[in-house]
Write a protein that holds these residues in place. Structure first.
Motif, PDB file in Angstrom:
ATOM      1  N   ASP A  74       0.830  -1.204   0.000  1.00  0.00           N
ATOM      2  CA  ASP A  74       0.000   0.000   0.000  1.00  0.00           C
ATOM      3  C   ASP A  74       0.867   1.258   0.000  1.00  0.00           C
ATOM      4  OD1 ASP A  74      -2.308  -1.481  -0.015  1.00  0.00           O
ATOM      5  OD2 ASP A  74      -2.655  -1.332   2.149  1.00  0.00           O
ATOM      6  N   PHE A  75       1.932   1.250   0.811  1.00  0.00           N
ATOM      7  CA  PHE A  75       2.835   2.395   0.869  1.00  0.00           C
ATOM      8  C   PHE A  75       3.535   2.598  -0.480  1.00  0.00           C
ATOM      9  CE2 PHE A  75       7.188   4.004   1.756  1.00  0.00           C
ATOM     10  CZ  PHE A  75       6.838   5.278   2.183  1.00  0.00           C
ATOM     11  N   LEU A  76       4.029   1.512  -1.078  1.00  0.00           N
ATOM     12  CA  LEU A  76       4.736   1.620  -2.350  1.00  0.00           C
ATOM     13  C   LEU A  76       3.792   1.956  -3.500  1.00  0.00           C
ATOM     14  CD1 LEU A  76       7.330  -1.287  -2.084  1.00  0.00           C
ATOM     15  CD2 LEU A  76       7.777   1.165  -2.035  1.00  0.00           C
ATOM     16  N   THR A  77       2.522   1.594  -3.389  1.00  0.00           N
ATOM     17  CA  THR A  77       1.560   1.969  -4.418  1.00  0.00           C
ATOM     18  C   THR A  77       1.462   3.489  -4.526  1.00  0.00           C
ATOM     19  OG1 THR A  77       0.290  -0.058  -4.114  1.00  0.00           O
ATOM     20  CG2 THR A  77      -0.855   1.785  -5.142  1.00  0.00           C
ATOM     21  N   VAL A  78       1.538   4.160  -3.379  1.00  0.00           N
ATOM     22  CA  VAL A  78       1.490   5.629  -3.359  1.00  0.00           C
ATOM     23  C   VAL A  78       2.827   6.223  -3.785  1.00  0.00           C
ATOM     24  CG1 VAL A  78       1.153   7.655  -1.892  1.00  0.00           C
ATOM     25  CG2 VAL A  78      -0.304   5.636  -1.597  1.00  0.00           C
TER      26      VAL A  78
ATOM     27  N   GLN B 295       5.522   4.598  -5.246  1.00  0.00           N
ATOM     28  CA  GLN B 295       6.151   3.937  -6.392  1.00  0.00           C
ATOM     29  C   GLN B 295       7.551   3.402  -6.048  1.00  0.00           C
ATOM     30  OE1 GLN B 295       4.361   3.576  -9.582  1.00  0.00           O
ATOM     31  NE2 GLN B 295       2.858   4.005  -7.991  1.00  0.00           N
ATOM     32  N   THR B 296       8.445   4.268  -5.570  1.00  0.00           N
ATOM     33  CA  THR B 296       9.798   3.875  -5.163  1.00  0.00           C
ATOM     34  C   THR B 296      10.128   4.528  -3.829  1.00  0.00           C
ATOM     35  OG1 THR B 296      10.559   3.639  -7.450  1.00  0.00           O
ATOM     36  CG2 THR B 296      12.251   3.917  -5.772  1.00  0.00           C
ATOM     37  N   ALA B 297      10.773   3.768  -2.928  1.00  0.00           N
ATOM     38  CA  ALA B 297      11.141   4.334  -1.626  1.00  0.00           C
ATOM     39  C   ALA B 297      12.395   3.648  -1.112  1.00  0.00           C
ATOM     40  CB  ALA B 297      10.006   4.174  -0.619  1.00  0.00           C
ATOM     41  N   ARG B 298      13.178   4.380  -0.315  1.00  0.00           N
ATOM     42  CA  ARG B 298      14.339   3.809   0.348  1.00  0.00           C
ATOM     43  C   ARG B 298      13.880   2.916   1.500  1.00  0.00           C
ATOM     44  NH1 ARG B 298      15.620   9.140   0.330  1.00  0.00           N
ATOM     45  NH2 ARG B 298      15.564   9.196   2.617  1.00  0.00           N
ATOM     46  N   MET B 299      14.731   1.978   1.875  1.00  0.00           N
ATOM     47  CA  MET B 299      14.418   1.055   2.954  1.00  0.00           C
ATOM     48  C   MET B 299      14.034   1.808   4.230  1.00  0.00           C
ATOM     49  SD  MET B 299      14.233  -2.090   4.122  1.00  0.00           S
ATOM     50  CE  MET B 299      15.243  -3.213   3.141  1.00  0.00           C
ATOM     51  N   GLU B 300      14.790   2.862   4.566  1.00  0.00           N
ATOM     52  CA  GLU B 300      14.515   3.611   5.795  1.00  0.00           C
ATOM     53  C   GLU B 300      13.128   4.244   5.773  1.00  0.00           C
ATOM     54  OE1 GLU B 300      17.225   3.832   3.972  1.00  0.00           O
ATOM     55  OE2 GLU B 300      18.710   2.883   5.308  1.00  0.00           O
ATOM     56  N   GLU B 301      12.711   4.708   4.607  1.00  0.00           N
ATOM     57  CA  GLU B 301      11.386   5.317   4.472  1.00  0.00           C
ATOM     58  C   GLU B 301      10.285   4.279   4.687  1.00  0.00           C
ATOM     59  OE1 GLU B 301      11.848   8.866   1.266  1.00  0.00           O
ATOM     60  OE2 GLU B 301      12.224   6.842   0.496  1.00  0.00           O
ATOM     61  N   ILE B 302      10.492   3.088   4.153  1.00  0.00           N
ATOM     62  CA  ILE B 302       9.492   2.030   4.309  1.00  0.00           C
ATOM     63  C   ILE B 302       9.396   1.623   5.777  1.00  0.00           C
ATOM     64  CG2 ILE B 302       8.824  -0.307   3.628  1.00  0.00           C
ATOM     65  CD1 ILE B 302      10.451   0.152   1.042  1.00  0.00           C
ATOM     66  N   VAL B 303      10.560   1.471   6.434  1.00  0.00           N
ATOM     67  CA  VAL B 303      10.586   1.081   7.851  1.00  0.00           C
ATOM     68  C   VAL B 303       9.813   2.093   8.693  1.00  0.00           C
ATOM     69  CG1 VAL B 303      12.090   0.814   9.861  1.00  0.00           C
ATOM     70  CG2 VAL B 303      12.702  -0.271   7.679  1.00  0.00           C
ATOM     71  N   ARG B 304      10.049   3.397   8.461  1.00  0.00           N
ATOM     72  CA  ARG B 304       9.345   4.437   9.231  1.00  0.00           C
ATOM     73  C   ARG B 304       7.840   4.426   8.938  1.00  0.00           C
ATOM     74  NH1 ARG B 304      13.846   7.700   7.773  1.00  0.00           N
ATOM     75  NH2 ARG B 304      12.583   8.701   6.162  1.00  0.00           N
TER      76      ARG B 304
END
Length: 256
Positions: free
Chosen positions: A10-14, A16-25
Motif C-alpha cells: 500500500d505504501f509503495l503503491t502511493v 512507487q519507489t522508496a528507500r528502505m529507511e522510508e518504508i521502515v518508518r
C-alpha cells in the motif's frame, strides 16, 4: 501474502519507489522484517529491489503471482461466483480456466454435481477434487513460476478434443475495445476453450474495468454473459454487442 506485506505494498503503491529507511518508518516494522517481506514480495513479482530501494511493479504485460491475485477483491469475486452458479448445467460439460474468480466459483459448486469439468488450472482441479463431479479432466502442458495455469501446445491440443456446453473464463482487464490477458500463453488456451464451447461466460470484477493489457483475448461480444459485482459503465455496456452483463439487480437471462 500477510498483513505486513499488504501494508508495504500500500505504501509503495502511493510512493512507487522508496528507500528502505522510508518504508521502515512508514510501516513501523524492524528493518530486518521489512527486508524479509520485500524479498518475498520480489519473489511474488510485486516489487523490485535495488541498492537499498524498493519499487512497486506497475505493468500491463507481466502476470502477477497467483498468491497475490487470490487476495485481491475477494468479496467481489464471491458475489460473482454466486451469480454464476445458476448458469452451470445440471448435466453436460464445462471448460474452466485457472483464474482466482474461477477458484471462488469452485468453492460454491454443490457436492456431487452431475456435470464434467475440463480445466487448465491446477488450483481449479484441486478445489474440485472433493466435489464428486461426473468427471474432472485436467489438460496437459507446463506451468510457469507463480502461476497454477497449464499452458502450451499440449494444453491447446487437449482442449480441442472436446465440445463443451459452457466455458467459464476470467481476464486481466476489459474496455470498450476488448478483453485482455497479461500472458500470451494464457490467451491461446482461453481462445481454444472459447472456440469449443457453445456458451461463453466471463467472470470479471469491476477493478478490471478500463484496464488494457498487452494481449487481446477477444471482443466483448465474443462472450454470451459477462458477470461482475456491480453495474458497468455505460461505455462498456454499449460496446458489448450481443453479450449480456449480469450483476446484482440486473435482469436475469432467458435460457439459451
Amino acid at each position: 501474502m500477510n498483513e505486513r506485506q499488504k501494508k508495504i505494498l500500500d505504501f509503495l503503491t502511493v510512493r512507487q519507489t522508496a528507500r528502505m529507511e522510508e518504508i521502515v518508518r512508514a510501516v513501523h516494522y524492524s528493518r530486518s522484517t521489512v527486508r524479509r517481506d520485500l524479498i518475498e514480495l520480489e519473489r511474488l513479482h510485486a516489487v523490485t529491489r535495488s541498492r537499498g530501494k524498493a519499487s512497486i511493479i506497475v505493468t500491463t504485460s507481466k502476470e502477477k503471482h497467483y498468491r497475490l491475485r487470490e487476495t485481491d477483491n475477494t468479496a467481489e469475486k464471491e458475489t460473482i461466483a454466486r451469480l454464476c452458479l445458476p448458469l452451470l448445467p445440471a448435466n453436460g460439460s464445462v471448460f474452466m480456466d485457472s483464474g482466482t474468480t474461477t477458484a471462488c466459483l469452485c468453492r460454491e459448486i454443490p457436492y456431487a454435481s452431475s456435470f464434467t469439468v475440463i480445466t487448465s488450472g491446477l488450483e481449479t482441479a484441486r478445489l474440485l477434487l472433493d466435489r464428486k463431479l461426473e468427471d474432472l479432466l485436467v489438460t496437459g502442458g507446463y506451468t510457469r513460476m507463480g502461476s497454477p495455469s497449464l499452458v502450451g501446445e499440449q494444453t491447446v491440443e487437449f482442449i480441442r478434443q472436446f465440445n463443451a456446453d459452457l466455458c467459464i473464463l476470467s481476464a486481466y482487464g476489459l474496455d470498450e475495445d476488448g478483453v485482455y490477458e497479461a500472458s500470451v500463453q494464457q490467451s491461446y488456451v482461453k481462445k481454444a476453450m472459447m472456440e469449443r464451447a457453445r456458451l461463453r461466460i466471463l467472470l470479471c470484477d469491476s477493478s478490471k474495468f478500463g484496464k488494457r493489457y498487452k494481449f487481446r483475448l477477444s471482443d466483448l461480444a465474443a462472450f454470451d454473459y459477462i458477470i461482475t459485482e456491480k453495474e458497468p459503465p455505460a461505455a462498456l455496456s454499449g460496446a458489448c454487442g450481443k453479450a449480456q452483463f449480469l450483476y446484482p439487480g440486473a435482469a436475469w437471462p432467458a435460457p439459451r
